[in-house]
Write a protein that holds these residues in place. Sequence first.
Motif, PDB file in Angstrom:
ATOM      1  N   ASP A   1       0.974  17.462  -0.583  1.00  0.00           N
ATOM      2  CA  ASP A   1       1.163  17.571   0.871  1.00  0.00           C
ATOM      3  C   ASP A   1       0.436  16.444   1.613  1.00  0.00           C
ATOM      4  N   LYS A   2      -0.812  16.186   1.204  1.00  0.00           N
ATOM      5  CA  LYS A   2      -1.580  15.145   1.885  1.00  0.00           C
ATOM      6  C   LYS A   2      -1.019  13.755   1.595  1.00  0.00           C
ATOM      7  N   SER A   3      -0.601  13.528   0.350  1.00  0.00           N
ATOM      8  CA  SER A   3      -0.042  12.220   0.000  1.00  0.00           C
ATOM      9  C   SER A   3       1.253  11.966   0.754  1.00  0.00           C
ATOM     10  N   ALA A   4       2.085  12.996   0.866  1.00  0.00           N
ATOM     11  CA  ALA A   4       3.352  12.847   1.593  1.00  0.00           C
ATOM     12  C   ALA A   4       3.095  12.538   3.066  1.00  0.00           C
ATOM     13  N   ALA A   5       2.096  13.199   3.644  1.00  0.00           N
ATOM     14  CA  ALA A   5       1.772  12.957   5.060  1.00  0.00           C
ATOM     15  C   ALA A   5       1.254  11.535   5.264  1.00  0.00           C
ATOM     16  N   VAL A   6       0.388  11.085   4.342  1.00  0.00           N
ATOM     17  CA  VAL A   6      -0.151   9.726   4.436  1.00  0.00           C
ATOM     18  C   VAL A   6       0.965   8.701   4.275  1.00  0.00           C
ATOM     19  N   LEU A   7       1.852   8.943   3.316  1.00  0.00           N
ATOM     20  CA  LEU A   7       2.968   8.015   3.088  1.00  0.00           C
ATOM     21  C   LEU A   7       3.823   7.883   4.350  1.00  0.00           C
TER      22      LEU A   7
ATOM     23  N   SER B   1       5.366   4.652   8.978  1.00  0.00           N
ATOM     24  CA  SER B   1       5.541   4.612  10.432  1.00  0.00           C
ATOM     25  C   SER B   1       4.749   3.452  11.039  1.00  0.00           C
ATOM     26  N   LEU B   2       3.541   3.241  10.534  1.00  0.00           N
ATOM     27  CA  LEU B   2       2.721   2.119  11.000  1.00  0.00           C
ATOM     28  C   LEU B   2       3.427   0.787  10.753  1.00  0.00           C
ATOM     29  N   LYS B   3       3.933   0.640   9.538  1.00  0.00           N
ATOM     30  CA  LYS B   3       4.633  -0.593   9.189  1.00  0.00           C
ATOM     31  C   LYS B   3       5.818  -0.833  10.120  1.00  0.00           C
TER      32      LYS B   3
ATOM     33  N   PHE C   1       0.833  -1.204   0.000  1.00  0.00           N
ATOM     34  CA  PHE C   1       0.000   0.000   0.000  1.00  0.00           C
ATOM     35  C   PHE C   1       0.867   1.252   0.000  1.00  0.00           C
ATOM     36  N   SER C   2       1.966   1.210   0.742  1.00  0.00           N
ATOM     37  CA  SER C   2       2.895   2.331   0.774  1.00  0.00           C
ATOM     38  C   SER C   2       3.478   2.597  -0.611  1.00  0.00           C
ATOM     39  N   ASN C   3       3.807   1.552  -1.349  1.00  0.00           N
ATOM     40  CA  ASN C   3       4.335   1.721  -2.704  1.00  0.00           C
ATOM     41  C   ASN C   3       3.321   2.388  -3.622  1.00  0.00           C
ATOM     42  N   THR C   4       2.048   2.020  -3.459  1.00  0.00           N
ATOM     43  CA  THR C   4       0.989   2.631  -4.275  1.00  0.00           C
ATOM     44  C   THR C   4       0.875   4.122  -3.976  1.00  0.00           C
ATOM     45  N   VAL C   5       0.887   4.471  -2.706  1.00  0.00           N
ATOM     46  CA  VAL C   5       0.808   5.884  -2.318  1.00  0.00           C
ATOM     47  C   VAL C   5       2.020   6.642  -2.846  1.00  0.00           C
ATOM     48  N   ARG C   6       3.196   6.027  -2.793  1.00  0.00           N
ATOM     49  CA  ARG C   6       4.411   6.678  -3.276  1.00  0.00           C
ATOM     50  C   ARG C   6       4.322   6.951  -4.786  1.00  0.00           C
ATOM     51  N   GLU C   7       3.770   6.017  -5.531  1.00  0.00           N
ATOM     52  CA  GLU C   7       3.612   6.212  -6.976  1.00  0.00           C
ATOM     53  C   GLU C   7       2.673   7.369  -7.273  1.00  0.00           C
TER      54      GLU C   7
END
Length: 374
Positions: free
Chosen positions: A297-303, A308-310, A132-138
């Motif tokens: 900004d929001k995507s970076a914060a979510v990423l 951090s969760l992982k 999921f993190s990889n998807t958000v990063r893309e």
Amino acid sequence: MRQDPPPAYRDVTGLKEEITDLVGEVDAIDKQFLQTRRALSETILDPNDQSKKFRESYIQLVWKSRETAAKASAVTKDFCGDLLTNLLDVDTSTDEKVKELEAVIKYWQGSGEIDSRLGQEFDILCDALGEFSNTVRERLEDAQNAEKALKLEIEQLNKEISQCESETGRTPTNLPLPTSVLPFATLATDVYQKVRQSCQQNGIPTTLCMGVRTGAGLTFTLTSEALRVSTLASKSILRGSPGGAIEVVSSSLKEGTANLFHLLGASGEEAGRAKEALNLQLSARLDVLRTTQCAIDKSAAVLKDVNSLKCNISSLSSKLTCLNDVYNLLTKESLELVDSLNADPPGVDYNPKVSALRATYSPLGVALAGYARA
């Protein structure tokens, strides 16, 4: 039969403190899940609400770990109770005491092997969070690329506006705009209303829709490809791809501007009108840029939150191995008791040894029960 001791074990006091700390760590991660999900709800990064499924998996694993703690607590209680009491029973032979100790050792070792599967399940959850993190990063990288392209276009538009301002004093060539392109402006308005309704239904920021409307509206007054441009741009927005919408409108605006300069020439009056057209383009780009930067900004914060969760879940998984270390410690103590029973002569007073073991392990059993009930 003499058994080899486990390869490693922890200090009882340190183990008790680790188990006590687990309660706070588990709760902190759960709160982090909730915060991340709220942040995702303000974006289009999680349309299938995967974060909810991740949290549900996490809660299930936590309950499994608490079941493990409850079993370990019961084992510790039995060790401090009946097992040690049996050592003091003068009517029970040494061989019977040794056999009972060896039997529980075998049981503890099997229980520890079963509970070790919990770590593998935590690894699966961490892998899912990694994907999921990889998807958000893309998605973040796509938005960053779109931002770069917008800034270049804005820079070029500012240059063209400056050029128009320097040419406002030239003699007019009296080349009017053709009236045949004006009906497309009406079409643009109708299509925009449909796009705006769709954006509201799908949670797409209206700022981005306004930007596309401004740019597309200009295009419709300059080119005959009104319907094609509006359809492509609106589809890009609804897919959550601001970059796609930018590209569609950008190419059409460039074509429209070229036609405008061709029609108007470089006279003072027409250069002023060209400047107004360019300002419309600039306004559209700035609207989309603001929306894109907000998405970045929001995507970076979510990423950052997902990573951090992982990391925290992986750390928790490692710490939960302390629940299995209880069996290692009890096995160690029981093997030492077996050695003592085999070596000491009959009638040896084990009261001091039993009292010391109970004083050491009873608090550990309380800590395990506390985590199991948390």
